[in-house]
Design a protein around this motif. Structure first.
Motif, PDB file in Angstrom:
ATOM      1  N   GLY A 145       0.810  -1.207   0.000  1.00  0.00           N
ATOM      2  CA  GLY A 145       0.000   0.000   0.000  1.00  0.00           C
ATOM      3  C   GLY A 145       0.849   1.264   0.000  1.00  0.00           C
ATOM      4  N   THR A 146       1.960   1.215   0.705  1.00  0.00           N
ATOM      5  CA  THR A 146       2.877   2.356   0.720  1.00  0.00           C
ATOM      6  C   THR A 146       3.410   2.639  -0.674  1.00  0.00           C
ATOM      7  OG1 THR A 146       3.518   1.882   3.016  1.00  0.00           O
ATOM      8  CG2 THR A 146       5.021   3.247   1.712  1.00  0.00           C
ATOM      9  N   ILE A 147       3.823   1.587  -1.372  1.00  0.00           N
ATOM     10  CA  ILE A 147       4.326   1.755  -2.738  1.00  0.00           C
ATOM     11  C   ILE A 147       3.228   2.269  -3.657  1.00  0.00           C
ATOM     12  CG2 ILE A 147       5.269   0.540  -4.744  1.00  0.00           C
ATOM     13  CD1 ILE A 147       6.615  -1.415  -2.790  1.00  0.00           C
ATOM     14  N   ALA A 148       2.043   1.673  -3.561  1.00  0.00           N
ATOM     15  CA  ALA A 148       0.938   2.081  -4.422  1.00  0.00           C
ATOM     16  C   ALA A 148       0.569   3.545  -4.211  1.00  0.00           C
ATOM     17  CB  ALA A 148      -0.272   1.184  -4.165  1.00  0.00           C
ATOM     18  N   GLY A 149       0.501   3.960  -2.955  1.00  0.00           N
ATOM     19  CA  GLY A 149       0.124   5.336  -2.659  1.00  0.00           C
ATOM     20  C   GLY A 149       1.116   6.352  -3.184  1.00  0.00           C
ATOM     21  N   LEU A 150       2.389   5.996  -3.161  1.00  0.00           N
ATOM     22  CA  LEU A 150       3.425   6.917  -3.619  1.00  0.00           C
ATOM     23  C   LEU A 150       3.624   6.896  -5.131  1.00  0.00           C
ATOM     24  CD1 LEU A 150       6.079   6.351  -0.800  1.00  0.00           C
ATOM     25  CD2 LEU A 150       4.816   8.467  -1.252  1.00  0.00           C
ATOM     26  N   THR A 297      11.521  -3.499  -7.534  1.00  0.00           N
ATOM     27  CA  THR A 297      12.269  -3.336  -8.773  1.00  0.00           C
ATOM     28  C   THR A 297      12.739  -1.901  -8.985  1.00  0.00           C
ATOM     29  OG1 THR A 297      10.328  -2.826 -10.137  1.00  0.00           O
ATOM     30  CG2 THR A 297      10.848  -5.157  -9.786  1.00  0.00           C
ATOM     31  N   ASP A 298      13.568  -1.738 -10.017  1.00  0.00           N
ATOM     32  CA  ASP A 298      14.122  -0.422 -10.327  1.00  0.00           C
ATOM     33  C   ASP A 298      13.086   0.546 -10.868  1.00  0.00           C
ATOM     34  OD1 ASP A 298      16.590  -1.316  -9.518  1.00  0.00           O
ATOM     35  OD2 ASP A 298      17.285  -1.812 -11.543  1.00  0.00           O
ATOM     36  N   ARG A 299      11.916   0.032 -11.212  1.00  0.00           N
ATOM     37  CA  ARG A 299      10.848   0.915 -11.650  1.00  0.00           C
ATOM     38  C   ARG A 299      10.359   1.788 -10.498  1.00  0.00           C
ATOM     39  NH1 ARG A 299       5.365  -1.092 -14.862  1.00  0.00           N
ATOM     40  NH2 ARG A 299       4.540   0.987 -15.293  1.00  0.00           N
ATOM     41  N   VAL A 300      10.617   1.352  -9.288  1.00  0.00           N
ATOM     42  CA  VAL A 300      10.205   2.091  -8.096  1.00  0.00           C
ATOM     43  C   VAL A 300      11.280   3.117  -7.750  1.00  0.00           C
ATOM     44  CG1 VAL A 300       9.626   1.901  -5.655  1.00  0.00           C
ATOM     45  CG2 VAL A 300       8.919   0.096  -7.254  1.00  0.00           C
ATOM     46  N   PRO A 301      10.941   4.387  -7.657  1.00  0.00           N
ATOM     47  CA  PRO A 301      11.930   5.412  -7.296  1.00  0.00           C
ATOM     48  C   PRO A 301      12.594   5.103  -5.950  1.00  0.00           C
ATOM     49  CG  PRO A 301       9.915   6.437  -8.100  1.00  0.00           C
ATOM     50  CD  PRO A 301       9.616   4.979  -7.941  1.00  0.00           C
ATOM     51  N   ALA A 302      13.829   5.553  -5.801  1.00  0.00           N
ATOM     52  CA  ALA A 302      14.622   5.229  -4.615  1.00  0.00           C
ATOM     53  C   ALA A 302      13.924   5.665  -3.324  1.00  0.00           C
ATOM     54  CB  ALA A 302      15.997   5.882  -4.723  1.00  0.00           C
ATOM     55  N   ALA A 306      12.694   3.258  -0.299  1.00  0.00           N
ATOM     56  CA  ALA A 306      13.155   3.485   1.080  1.00  0.00           C
ATOM     57  C   ALA A 306      11.970   3.549   2.041  1.00  0.00           C
ATOM     58  CB  ALA A 306      13.979   4.762   1.152  1.00  0.00           C
ATOM     59  N   ALA A 307      10.887   4.204   1.630  1.00  0.00           N
ATOM     60  CA  ALA A 307       9.706   4.308   2.489  1.00  0.00           C
ATOM     61  C   ALA A 307       9.078   2.937   2.720  1.00  0.00           C
ATOM     62  CB  ALA A 307       8.692   5.253   1.852  1.00  0.00           C
ATOM     63  N   ALA A 308       9.005   2.125   1.659  1.00  0.00           N
ATOM     64  CA  ALA A 308       8.435   0.783   1.786  1.00  0.00           C
ATOM     65  C   ALA A 308       9.301  -0.102   2.670  1.00  0.00           C
ATOM     66  CB  ALA A 308       8.279   0.165   0.403  1.00  0.00           C
ATOM     67  N   GLU A 309      10.595  -0.026   2.483  1.00  0.00           N
ATOM     68  CA  GLU A 309      11.507  -0.836   3.296  1.00  0.00           C
ATOM     69  C   GLU A 309      11.476  -0.416   4.757  1.00  0.00           C
ATOM     70  OE1 GLU A 309      15.193  -0.396   1.177  1.00  0.00           O
ATOM     71  OE2 GLU A 309      14.822  -2.194  -0.047  1.00  0.00           O
ATOM     72  N   LYS A 310      11.237   0.850   4.999  1.00  0.00           N
ATOM     73  CA  LYS A 310      11.123   1.325   6.380  1.00  0.00           C
ATOM     74  C   LYS A 310       9.917   0.685   7.060  1.00  0.00           C
ATOM     75  CE  LYS A 310      11.038   5.646   9.095  1.00  0.00           C
ATOM     76  NZ  LYS A 310       9.784   5.490   9.843  1.00  0.00           N
ATOM     77  N   VAL A 311       8.773   0.645   6.361  1.00  0.00           N
ATOM     78  CA  VAL A 311       7.596  -0.012   6.917  1.00  0.00           C
ATOM     79  C   VAL A 311       7.890  -1.488   7.174  1.00  0.00           C
ATOM     80  CG1 VAL A 311       5.197  -0.670   6.458  1.00  0.00           C
ATOM     81  CG2 VAL A 311       6.007   1.607   5.819  1.00  0.00           C
ATOM     82  N   ARG A 312       8.475  -2.157   6.198  1.00  0.00           N
ATOM     83  CA  ARG A 312       8.815  -3.578   6.343  1.00  0.00           C
ATOM     84  C   ARG A 312       9.713  -3.814   7.547  1.00  0.00           C
ATOM     85  NH1 ARG A 312      13.214  -5.370   2.275  1.00  0.00           N
ATOM     86  NH2 ARG A 312      14.359  -4.111   3.823  1.00  0.00           N
ATOM     87  N   ASP A 313      10.756  -3.002   7.665  1.00  0.00           N
ATOM     88  CA  ASP A 313      11.747  -3.224   8.721  1.00  0.00           C
ATOM     89  C   ASP A 313      11.188  -2.914  10.105  1.00  0.00           C
ATOM     90  OD1 ASP A 313      13.451  -3.938   6.693  1.00  0.00           O
ATOM     91  OD2 ASP A 313      14.588  -2.058   6.709  1.00  0.00           O
TER      92      ASP A 313
END
Length: 363
Positions: A145-150, A297-302, A306-313
């Protein structure tokens, strides 16, 4: 993740992990482990991942473990015959991998008290020889959801639902809450497919969402059809469901929720072999490795990655829970106050949308 509309008494067990009963007096020299699947092992999603877990189990123990499976078993009463057949064929432990197998599992388990039964995503343990296991899929939905929203350009994201049961509603709410958290302008459209695996219906659901202007599609169904449909339209992204669905990494799929059942299967059959097996209820997530986040993937901006990985972590570390207040129900009433975290029992019976989602949950 396979289940039908059974809500009211889920809190009696789901998510309240325990080990109970009496461990076996001695282990077994060899175990026959049998798997009842709701879909084909080639579905590329949910059943595929369960079968990968079964194969990992066989590889781990070699000639100490024999596996057998039945694919595309209908949910409901028809499952009784399939599960009974396994019981009569000398299976020591039977894993029934769909929510809709719950009643059939209880029925057959009552007739074969010396066989161990393990039911995925259910909550009933009417007999001492029945255990339950599940994964906290809503944790992965928070990341997606974080990725989709951004990443949405239209501010319209979509969700393909299978059946209106707590697990799916958890996923819808978690996806929306986290998309909304990073993009206050986002809206969500929901299309119900009323199937776990039907590529034609899933493709039609994806088309319907795209026709509504949705450019980020999440799915709670098992085939790659929604990704294939999204691939036809420039700018639409999607996510792997239950498995990595890596065939679409170069186009539509930007990440995935991956179910890893292998550790659980190895643990439970290992306990039969060493004599430590006991009835249990498990509900594991990202921290336990039961839910994994596929490559972003690289299609996702850095910055989005980072925001998605923060939620995951933070979920993995136990410092963040996807359902942390303030959260209101769809009608505006308070569900969770500021800082309040949802209890497992509340999640296990979730039957409402959160504030901001329009439409009604089908009955």
């Amino acid at each position: 993740m396979k289940r039908r509309n059974l809500l009211a008494t889920a809190a009696l067990g789901l998510g309240l992990a325990f080990s109970g009963g009496t461990a076996m007096a001695q282990g077994l020299d060899k175990v026959k482990a049998c798997f009842t699947y709701v879909g084909p092992i080639g579905d590329g999603g949910y059943t595929y991942q369960h079968h990968q877990g079964a194969l990992a189990l066989a590889e781990k123990f070699g000639d100490k473990v024999e596996i057998a499976w039945q694919e595309s078993v209908p949910e409901g009463a028809d499952a009784v015959a399939s599960i009974t057949q396994f019981a009569l064929q000398g299976c020591n432990i039977i894993f029934t991998t769909s929510f809709g197998f719950m009643e059939a599992t209880q029925q057959v388990a009552g007739q074969f008290p010396d066989i161990k039964f393990e039911h995925a995503t259910g909550f009933k343990r009417d007999h001492a020889n029945v255990s339950t296991y599940d994964a906290r899929f809503y944790e992965g939905r928070a990341v997606m959801g974080t990725i989709a929203g951004l990443m949405t350009k239209s501010n319209k994201i979509g969700y393909i639902g299978s059946f209106p049961i707590p697990e799916v509603i958890q996923g819808i709410n978690s996806s929306f809450l986290h998309a909304k958290k990073v993009n206050p302008d986002v809206t969500m459209s929901i299309v119900w497919a009323y199937t776990w695996f039907d590529p034609a219906k899933e493709a039609d659901a994806a088309k319907a969402l795209i026709d509504q202007g949705v450019d980020a599609i999440l799915q709670h169904t098992d085939s790659t059809a929604p990704l294939a449909e999204a691939e036809k339209v420039e700018g639409v992204i999607g996510f792997g469901q239950a498995s990595d669905m890596s065939a679409y990494k170069d186009t539509t799929r930007v990440s995935a929720i991956i179910d890893d059942w292998a550790p659980y299967y190895i643990k439970r059959v290992g306990a039969l072999l060493d004599g430590t097996y006991a009835q249990s209820a498990a509900w594991e997530g990202i921290a336990d490795g039961a839910v994994e986040i596929g490559e972003i993937t690289d299609r996702v901006p850095a910055e989005v990655k980072a925001a998605a990985e923060k939620v995951r972590d933070e979920i993995a570390a136990g410092t963040y829970h996807p359902f942390t207040g303030p959260i209101n129900k769809q009608d505006g009433s308070v569900w969770l106050k500021e800082g309040e975290v949802a209890e497992d029992s509340a999640l296990a019976t979730m039957d409402f949308y959160v504030e901001g989602i329009t439409g009604d949950i089908p009955k």
